[in-house]
Design a protein around this motif. Sequence first.
Motif, short mmCIF file in Angstrom:
data_model
loop_
_atom_site.label_atom_id
_atom_site.label_comp_id
_atom_site.label_asym_id
_atom_site.label_seq_id
_atom_site.Cartn_x
_atom_site.Cartn_y
_atom_site.Cartn_z
N SER A 114 0.85 -1.20 0.00
CA SER A 114 0.00 0.00 0.00
C SER A 114 0.87 1.24 0.00
O SER A 114 2.00 1.24 0.51
N PRO A 154 5.79 7.27 0.14
CA PRO A 154 5.08 6.04 -0.25
C PRO A 154 5.70 5.36 -1.46
O PRO A 154 5.74 4.13 -1.53
N ASN A 186 -0.28 3.86 1.49
CA ASN A 186 -0.70 4.52 2.72
C ASN A 186 0.37 4.29 3.79
O ASN A 186 0.60 3.16 4.21
N MET A 187 1.02 5.36 4.21
CA MET A 187 2.12 5.22 5.16
C MET A 187 1.65 4.77 6.53
O MET A 187 2.45 4.28 7.33
N SER A 188 0.36 4.91 6.81
CA SER A 188 -0.14 4.45 8.10
C SER A 188 -0.31 2.94 8.16
O SER A 188 -0.45 2.37 9.25
N LYS A 189 -0.29 2.30 7.00
CA LYS A 189 -0.41 0.85 6.95
C LYS A 189 0.98 0.23 6.81
O LYS A 189 1.74 0.59 5.91
N ALA A 220 4.90 13.50 1.60
CA ALA A 220 3.67 12.79 1.25
C ALA A 220 3.71 12.25 -0.18
O ALA A 220 3.08 11.23 -0.48
N GLU A 238 -4.66 3.58 -6.52
CA GLU A 238 -3.50 3.18 -5.73
C GLU A 238 -2.99 1.80 -6.11
O GLU A 238 -1.78 1.60 -6.27
#
Length: 807
Positions: A457, A688, A459-462, A684, A538
């Motif tokens: 992913s 990723p 998404n850096m939070s994942k 940002a 994505e």
Amino acid sequence: MLPSNDHEDLVVKMDRVSSMTEIQVTLANLKEREIAVTARLNHLVASQKDFQRELGKLDLMRAQLGSQTVATRSISNNMLSDAASTAKRISGAVQRLDLEQARVKATLDVVEQVAELKACVLGVTGSMGAPQDWETAAGYLNRASKIPKEIVCGSFAAEIVPSAEVPDSPNMTLDNAAESLCGLFLREFEKAAKEDNGVKVTRFFKLFPLIGKSEVGLDVYGRYVCHGVASRARSNMNAGTGGSQRKDGFFYANALTKLFEHIAQIIEHHGGLVERHYGQGRMVRVIGRLQVEADSQGGIVIDTWSDERNIDRKLTDIRSYAFTFLVQSFLPAQNTRPTSISRTSSPATFDRTTESRGQEEDGADMKDVDAILNETAVMLGKWSLYSRFVANKCKDAISSSEETSDVLTMPPLLTNSSLVRKIADRLISPFNIMTTFYFRRSVEKAFQLDEQQPDLSLNMSKSIPSNAPYITSAVDDVMYIVNQVIQRSLATSQRDVVASVVPTIARVLGSDFVGMVQRKMRDESYPKGAVQGALPPEHIIVAFLVLINNLDIATDYVKRIVQSRLESLSSMGTTNGSETPSNTLADLYPFGHDAVFVTNAMLSLQNSFETKTSELISDGIYVVFKNVMKPRLRPILADAFRDIDYSMTEDELEELSRDAEAESDYNLAADEAVPRRFQQGWEALTKPIARILTEANYAKLLSTVISYLGEVLEKRIWSFYGRINSLGTVRLERDIANIVSLVVRGGKYALRDSFTRCTQICLVMNMEEDEWEELQAAERGALVDGVEWKIDAEERARAKAMIRNPI
């Protein structure tokens, strides 16, 4: 005196004078010439005295030498002439004495040789009589063979040697004895061979060269050892009759190995005996006879193996296999683009996959092909080892009598053997065909079962549970097969195998592997938004990045495989669980310049694959930049410079800073607003992507993005024309420096070159008046004060004019 020509000239001139002045000039010239002539004459007269004195000395010396010459002649005639005549008489007498001694010695030699000949004749006949001492008789014949032929056949020996017991001439007696002993030795040798009596075999084998029958001895010995080789080979083949041993994957390879090892043991152990009793280089004749037997027995093993393994049938199946999956994968896509790369999102539909699997079931079984290739590689490797052993033995035998080069070459007894042709037709050719099929079919199957690592992913939070690098399963599968195929091919030690297999690997990798990745990048995972101006989904971006990683990791794998094979080839393979010893490339390919050829072929594979992957990686990086990175760069810069006024005074800046502190909003602070906003947008955008791409791919992408960012940032700087004051130029330069430091952080220093124009524009804007005048005074602004200008004089003037209220 004047020269005749000068005198004639003066006479002519005197005839032409017509005035008193000319007469005076002419007289003056005559006086000058007279003075010069007089000086020369005086010099000659003065030097003549020295000449006369030297000539007098020479005359005196000549008189003295004349008296000495007369005295010397007197001594020579009176004293030395008698000594010379005496010496001449003595020398003549010595020469006559030497001649007489030489004749006497020659006569004595003839008498001794005739006596020796008579002793040998009597000894041969006596030993062949009642005692039957064959070694002694052969020894007498060997002694007789050292006597010159002209003595043996001469009239003197014919008169002296014959006796009542041996009335024949000596040459006839010796020839008859040699023929008789030869026949006897042959019978006894064959009898001992049938009885398998090694002692008697060796006894009579050593006697043949003593009686001058070396060729006969070598031939009969060759038949003897060949009979042993044939018996051993038949027993090895019969060991697997009626049982399951022949189904063993290495039965025939072991049979061929035992054949070669048996022959090598005979050559190694018996070579010293042959060389010692028959002479240096005579073992080559025995090796030739052994090679004929190796051709026969080895041909039987290879033919039986080919029939037992159904090689022709498998080759037919291989040639009929159509590679349906690969072929249809390159056809124009009929369905819509799948959403991800996985086992179910393969380019083939269910029907096409089913069809290809049915084709595989009807074609050659991959396990059988792999087993046959392993067995063939072992047989070819043993053949190469045997060939090198025989070549070295033949080279050692020849090198003692002839000068040979250091390059090892195949001896004619190998190149002309039928086994070489059979190996080329029944082993090497099928091996090349099966290897091509095995490798391409493995590539096809790898893409049929291709899977992407899950949970990738942007998404850096994942978090991503798997470890980098992030690639699909096809890369590991294909590169494993590449390593296996190259290792097995090199283990054969056959140049023809490398010449066929390595280019085939390069071709399949370049067309099928790279082609499949390219097709996936183009048809399945091309990062393009659903509508104009929108960002791609994505999962499409991730799939595209993974495909780029596939190319980079595959290139690195190929480099490592090639370098490992070239630097050290150890643990080349296993045979029944036992590893082969370590070998270098020169040891595996000792003939001629084969090692250089193999090295060039491997490097060509590496370079050709790297060239194709690099081109596709560059195209993929540009697509990511164009469709993913570029659309977001301008908004990031616009947000970073949003509401930034570079024409504010110092008081206005202090008031703005107080407001920012009061509201605890550092984005309002004039000194930190631009770097903070840009950092948020830049991280940002890039983080990723960076955690998905490999390090090398991200470096290439970053280089492309930074190059474009430098152009956009330069346009942003020019946009402040007339809207910036002196204090603003300092702020702008600091903001640009912070942006540059942030962008190139952790990268190569050369990335700063993309921002050189930006920094030089800021440099000119912040120049003091005296610095600017000094710069203007320079004739050409190419290099001033150590600065290599990337902006020309017009752009520098424009940059200086940007300030609204210069100090």
